[in-house]
Scaffold this motif. Structure first.
Motif, PDB file in Angstrom:
ATOM      1  N   MET A   1      -9.084 -64.150  70.363  1.00 44.65           N
ATOM      2  CA  MET A   1      -9.441 -65.445  70.886  1.00 44.65           C
ATOM      3  C   MET A   1      -9.004 -66.507  69.878  1.00 44.65           C
ATOM      4  N   LYS A   2      -8.304 -67.495  70.368  1.00 44.91           N
ATOM      5  CA  LYS A   2      -7.877 -68.593  69.513  1.00 44.91           C
ATOM      6  C   LYS A   2      -8.960 -69.664  69.496  1.00 44.91           C
ATOM      7  N   ASN A   3      -8.879 -70.543  68.489  1.00 39.67           N
ATOM      8  CA  ASN A   3      -9.853 -71.623  68.424  1.00 39.67           C
ATOM      9  C   ASN A   3      -9.255 -72.821  67.702  1.00 39.67           C
ATOM     10  N   HIS A   4      -9.956 -73.935  67.817  1.00 41.82           N
ATOM     11  CA  HIS A   4      -9.532 -75.191  67.188  1.00 41.82           C
ATOM     12  C   HIS A   4     -10.448 -75.556  66.028  1.00 41.82           C
ATOM     13  N   LEU A   5     -11.143 -74.572  65.507  1.00 41.36           N
ATOM     14  CA  LEU A   5     -12.156 -74.834  64.496  1.00 41.36           C
ATOM     15  C   LEU A   5     -11.581 -75.499  63.246  1.00 41.36           C
ATOM     16  N   ARG A   9     -12.614 -79.204  62.005  1.00 35.25           N
ATOM     17  CA  ARG A   9     -13.283 -79.342  60.717  1.00 35.25           C
ATOM     18  C   ARG A   9     -12.522 -80.296  59.804  1.00 35.25           C
ATOM     19  N   LYS A  10     -11.213 -80.102  59.689  1.00 38.10           N
ATOM     20  CA  LYS A  10     -10.400 -80.937  58.805  1.00 38.10           C
ATOM     21  C   LYS A  10     -10.340 -82.385  59.286  1.00 38.10           C
ATOM     22  N   ALA A  11     -10.275 -82.593  60.597  1.00 36.63           N
ATOM     23  CA  ALA A  11     -10.215 -83.953  61.146  1.00 36.63           C
ATOM     24  C   ALA A  11     -11.465 -84.754  60.796  1.00 36.63           C
ATOM     25  N   ARG A  12     -12.568 -84.036  60.590  1.00 37.48           N
ATOM     26  CA  ARG A  12     -13.826 -84.700  60.252  1.00 37.48           C
ATOM     27  C   ARG A  12     -14.117 -84.672  58.757  1.00 37.48           C
ATOM     28  N   GLY A  13     -13.186 -84.107  57.981  1.00 39.00           N
ATOM     29  CA  GLY A  13     -13.350 -84.070  56.532  1.00 39.00           C
ATOM     30  C   GLY A  13     -14.477 -83.159  56.066  1.00 39.00           C
ATOM     31  N   GLN A  16     -15.208 -75.995  54.382  1.00 40.13           N
ATOM     32  CA  GLN A  16     -15.694 -74.728  54.926  1.00 40.13           C
ATOM     33  C   GLN A  16     -17.107 -74.433  54.436  1.00 40.13           C
ATOM     34  N   GLU A  17     -17.345 -74.688  53.167  1.00 39.06           N
ATOM     35  CA  GLU A  17     -18.652 -74.403  52.571  1.00 39.06           C
ATOM     36  C   GLU A  17     -19.760 -75.207  53.255  1.00 39.06           C
ATOM     37  N   ASP A  18     -19.474 -76.465  53.551  1.00 39.18           N
ATOM     38  CA  ASP A  18     -20.480 -77.314  54.183  1.00 39.18           C
ATOM     39  C   ASP A  18     -20.744 -76.899  55.628  1.00 39.18           C
ATOM     40  N   LEU A  19     -19.677 -76.575  56.344  1.00 39.22           N
ATOM     41  CA  LEU A  19     -19.842 -76.113  57.728  1.00 39.22           C
ATOM     42  C   LEU A  19     -20.631 -74.807  57.751  1.00 39.22           C
ATOM     43  N   ALA A  20     -20.286 -73.903  56.850  1.00 40.65           N
ATOM     44  CA  ALA A  20     -20.995 -72.619  56.775  1.00 40.65           C
ATOM     45  C   ALA A  20     -22.481 -72.837  56.506  1.00 40.65           C
ATOM     46  N   ARG A  21     -22.790 -73.713  55.579  1.00 44.50           N
ATOM     47  CA  ARG A  21     -24.197 -74.004  55.255  1.00 44.50           C
ATOM     48  C   ARG A  21     -24.916 -74.566  56.476  1.00 44.50           C
ATOM     49  N   ARG A  50     -21.935 -77.191  69.637  1.00 40.44           N
ATOM     50  CA  ARG A  50     -22.949 -78.250  69.510  1.00 40.44           C
ATOM     51  C   ARG A  50     -22.761 -79.053  68.237  1.00 40.44           C
ATOM     52  N   TYR A  51     -22.399 -78.380  67.158  1.00 38.32           N
ATOM     53  CA  TYR A  51     -22.181 -79.054  65.876  1.00 38.32           C
ATOM     54  C   TYR A  51     -21.140 -80.162  66.017  1.00 38.32           C
ATOM     55  N   PHE A  52     -20.073 -79.870  66.769  1.00 38.29           N
ATOM     56  CA  PHE A  52     -18.990 -80.835  66.956  1.00 38.29           C
ATOM     57  C   PHE A  52     -19.175 -81.697  68.220  1.00 38.29           C
ATOM     58  N   HIS A  53     -20.298 -81.522  68.923  1.00 34.32           N
ATOM     59  CA  HIS A  53     -20.587 -82.271  70.156  1.00 34.32           C
ATOM     60  C   HIS A  53     -19.491 -82.039  71.204  1.00 34.32           C
ATOM     61  N   LEU A  54     -19.096 -80.773  71.351  1.00 33.43           N
ATOM     62  CA  LEU A  54     -18.063 -80.377  72.302  1.00 33.43           C
ATOM     63  C   LEU A  54     -18.570 -79.215  73.134  1.00 33.43           C
ATOM     64  N   THR A  55     -17.801 -78.839  74.143  1.00 30.19           N
ATOM     65  CA  THR A  55     -18.106 -77.631  74.900  1.00 30.19           C
ATOM     66  C   THR A  55     -17.459 -76.439  74.195  1.00 30.19           C
ATOM     67  N   ILE A  56     -17.930 -75.261  74.522  1.00 27.61           N
ATOM     68  CA  ILE A  56     -17.327 -74.053  73.948  1.00 27.61           C
ATOM     69  C   ILE A  56     -15.839 -74.003  74.283  1.00 27.61           C
ATOM     70  N   GLU A  57     -15.484 -74.398  75.506  1.00 34.59           N
ATOM     71  CA  GLU A  57     -14.089 -74.367  75.935  1.00 34.59           C
ATOM     72  C   GLU A  57     -13.224 -75.343  75.149  1.00 34.59           C
ATOM     73  N   ASP A  58     -13.816 -76.394  74.609  1.00 33.33           N
ATOM     74  CA  ASP A  58     -13.066 -77.343  73.788  1.00 33.33           C
ATOM     75  C   ASP A  58     -12.769 -76.776  72.394  1.00 33.33           C
TER      76      ASP A  58
END
Length: 67
Positions: A1-5, A9-13, A16-21, A50-58
């Motif tokens: 499964m591919k993703n845009h994670l 993440r990078k677009a919002r600055g 990885q450590e902060d997202l993981a936390r 939910r973290y990115f205020h998107l749908t799973i499909e996004d």
């Protein structure tokens, strides 16, 4: 499964450590997700969306296997 994670993440600055936390997972989990080596549980997929205020499909791109 591919993703845009990674691009989300990078677009919002966000590191990885902060997202993981924030998602209560390891940094290695985030890295593996971004590299496509790990498919998240449905619970984690919802948390990420939910973290990115998107749908799973996004965030995640489901690709059916070809027979």
């Amino acid at each position: 499964m591919k993703n845009h994670l990674e691009e989300l993440r990078k677009a919002r600055g966000i590191r990885q450590e902060d997202l993981a936390r924030d998602l209560q997972v390891s940094r290695q989990t985030i890295s593996s997700l971004e590299k496509g080596r790990y498919n998240p549980s449905i619970q984690l997929a919802f948390k990420i969306a939910r973290y990115f205020h998107l749908t799973i499909e996004d965030v995640f791109v489901f690709e059916e296997e070809q027979s």
